[in-house]
Design a protein around this motif. Structure first.
Motif, PDB file in Angstrom:
ATOM      1  N   PRO A 165       0.841  -1.202   0.000  1.00  0.00           N
ATOM      2  CA  PRO A 165       0.000   0.000   0.000  1.00  0.00           C
ATOM      3  C   PRO A 165       0.874   1.248   0.000  1.00  0.00           C
TER       4      PRO A 165
ATOM      5  N   GLU B 277      -3.486   3.601   0.882  1.00  0.00           N
ATOM      6  CA  GLU B 277      -4.315   3.133  -0.237  1.00  0.00           C
ATOM      7  C   GLU B 277      -3.812   1.794  -0.743  1.00  0.00           C
ATOM      8  N   PRO B 278      -4.718   0.931  -1.210  1.00  0.00           N
ATOM      9  CA  PRO B 278      -4.298  -0.370  -1.733  1.00  0.00           C
ATOM     10  C   PRO B 278      -3.580  -0.233  -3.083  1.00  0.00           C
TER      11      PRO B 278
ATOM     12  N   ALA C  75      -5.363   1.173  -6.234  1.00  0.00           N
ATOM     13  CA  ALA C  75      -5.545   2.630  -6.216  1.00  0.00           C
ATOM     14  C   ALA C  75      -4.247   3.329  -6.617  1.00  0.00           C
ATOM     15  N   THR C  76      -3.109   2.779  -6.187  1.00  0.00           N
ATOM     16  CA  THR C  76      -1.817   3.356  -6.571  1.00  0.00           C
ATOM     17  C   THR C  76      -1.630   3.272  -8.085  1.00  0.00           C
TER      18      THR C  76
ATOM     19  N   THR D  78       5.846  -0.309  -3.676  1.00  0.00           N
ATOM     20  CA  THR D  78       4.594   0.441  -3.740  1.00  0.00           C
ATOM     21  C   THR D  78       4.176   0.690  -5.175  1.00  0.00           C
TER      22      THR D  78
END
Length: 189
Positions: A16, A20-21, A24-25, A100
């Motif tokens: 994350p 945000e998961p 979403a990234t 990430t």
């Protein structure tokens, strides 16, 4: 994908960012690319994929995109991808480690960089040498793309007929050549 002016990129994340998961990234990274002058032409579905290498961390969310490279040379486009990665907390601590955000430049049209022999040599690198050996220059097409279902499955959504300039195979053909278990492990979200 046209021969010039467009590039193929792979997107992935398994950590994350800012609470945000990973999916979403990836969406935010696509928007950041467009805002940064790299228009996104097409985006694949998002896929849940097993961590690679196996056991190295949480599973990934992967996707692929076709982007307008414009007047960017491959090194300039790669620098833009790295800038977006940094914006989303990417740290290059361990090769093939958790991240990430990962944005890989897979191909720019039918370009072969730095030259055909170097591309062939990196593509033929034995698996045990891959984890500890990092190129000191950009290799295009990405030397591992033909081996990875987590790249080819999403890529088949946006560029199934792109032809690898050294292998002479389309994305669809490279994907079909992979073991069924590898392909089946990549699941749409």
């Amino acid at each position: 994908m046209r021969k010039t002016g467009q590039a193929l990129i792979a997107l992935g994340a398994n950590l994350p960012f800012a609470g945000e998961p990973a999916d979403a990234t990836l969406r935010a990274a696509l928007a950041a690319l467009a805002e940064g002058g790299v228009p996104v032409v097409a985006v694949s579905r998002f896929f849940a994929t097993p961590c690679f290498p196996a056991g190295a961390g949480p599973d990934y969310v992967n996707a692929a995109a076709v982007v307008e490279a414009g007047e960017n040379d491959p090194a300039a486009l790669l620098a833009r991808l790295h800038a977006v990665e940094a914006r989303f907390g990417r740290e290059r601590v361990q090769r093939w480690g958790m991240r990430t955000l990962d944005l890989d430049l897979l191909a720019m049209g039918d370009s072969v960089l730095p030259d055909p022999q170097a591309q062939d040599d990196w593509r033929a690198l034995p698996p045990e040498a891959q984890i500890g050996t990092t190129p000191d220059r950009l290799i295009l097409p990405h030397p591992r793309l033909q081996d990875r279902a987590f790249v080819l499955v999403p890529l088949a959504d946006v560029a199934p007929d792109w032809v690898h300039p050294r292998l002479g195979l389309t994305v669809r053909q490279m994907l079909e050549a992979l073991p069924a278990a590898d392909r089946d492990a990549v699941k749409p979200l």
